[in-house]
Design a protein around this motif. Sequence first.
Motif, short mmCIF file in Angstrom:
data_model
loop_
_atom_site.label_atom_id
_atom_site.label_comp_id
_atom_site.label_asym_id
_atom_site.label_seq_id
_atom_site.Cartn_x
_atom_site.Cartn_y
_atom_site.Cartn_z
N PHE A 256 45.65 36.14 38.90
CA PHE A 256 45.74 35.42 37.63
C PHE A 256 44.59 34.41 37.58
N GLY A 257 43.59 34.69 36.75
CA GLY A 257 42.43 33.81 36.64
C GLY A 257 41.24 34.34 37.41
N GLN A 258 40.06 33.79 37.12
CA GLN A 258 38.81 34.25 37.71
C GLN A 258 38.04 33.07 38.30
N ASN A 259 37.56 33.25 39.53
CA ASN A 259 36.75 32.24 40.20
C ASN A 259 35.29 32.36 39.79
N LEU A 260 34.61 31.21 39.69
CA LEU A 260 33.23 31.17 39.21
C LEU A 260 32.34 30.34 40.14
N ILE A 261 31.04 30.64 40.07
CA ILE A 261 29.99 29.82 40.68
C ILE A 261 28.95 29.55 39.61
N ALA A 262 28.50 28.32 39.50
CA ALA A 262 27.48 27.97 38.50
C ALA A 262 26.09 28.35 38.99
N GLU A 263 25.25 28.78 38.06
CA GLU A 263 23.88 29.16 38.41
C GLU A 263 22.85 28.13 37.97
#
Length: 279
Positions: A256-263
């Motif tokens: 449930f939900g998605q993990n992100l990394i900023a670029e």
Amino acid sequence: MKLSEINIYPIKSLKGIGLTEAKVERRGLQYDRRWMLVDDKDIFFTQREFPKMATITVELAENGLKVSADGFEDLFVPYQPSTDEKIKVRVWQSICDASLSENKINGWFSEALKTNCRLVYMPDESERKVNPLFNHNDDIVSFADGYPFLIIGENSLSDLNSRLESEIPMNRFRPNFVVQGSDSFAEDNWKKLSIGNTIFRTTKSCERCVITTVDQNKGFFTGKEPLKTLANYRLAKDIFPNNFESFSLNKNAVIFGQNLIAENFEESVKIGDEITVLA
């Protein structure tokens, strides 16, 4: 699609703070999970063990955090610890350097949670790497479980609530970003997106745990929901039948939900920012 919520959790597993704007940094949103409570062995603990943590309120104040709990005087935690003592702390399999808080602060939390604990801070020079499978450019993370940012769509929660006897709020899932206007669980398949002027890439879907069963206002476990219902239709092996292993997911994990990394960094995201899926 629009950004409808921004949340940070300055002290890991304590009550979150809703913001209208937040600065994007390498390891997450500014102030997000830069502090953490550890036990006598310097290992992190969370609402998984102490659901009462959800009831301890944190506010951003001038020069530090204001921390509040029923029955206790408010506590001030400076943005920079007043001690020079450094210790090694553990978050899951990660070991990293942390700055130790003064005894008065540690004593306050020990009394509030009725367990011996210490508050630590992640200084700028302490760099905790993300999972090597998703690390493209020396990516780092705060004391968050694994990745700097978590995003969830409003309609994903609406889909879940349509299947539950009693609806639950978004705070059960403790996201940084909430999306208005996306299809239910569209975030499962996003690879790259922009929020305002910031570009993010996805890593792996978020595997959910018993914290989702904690009432975030009252600080106690409520039973088996929403994990019981999610397990009927949101297991990794069902969502990604051919490649759950390549996403570093347990086949029976509830997603449930998605993990992100900023670029790119140093920009701010704001409520109402346009969200665009780039890949």
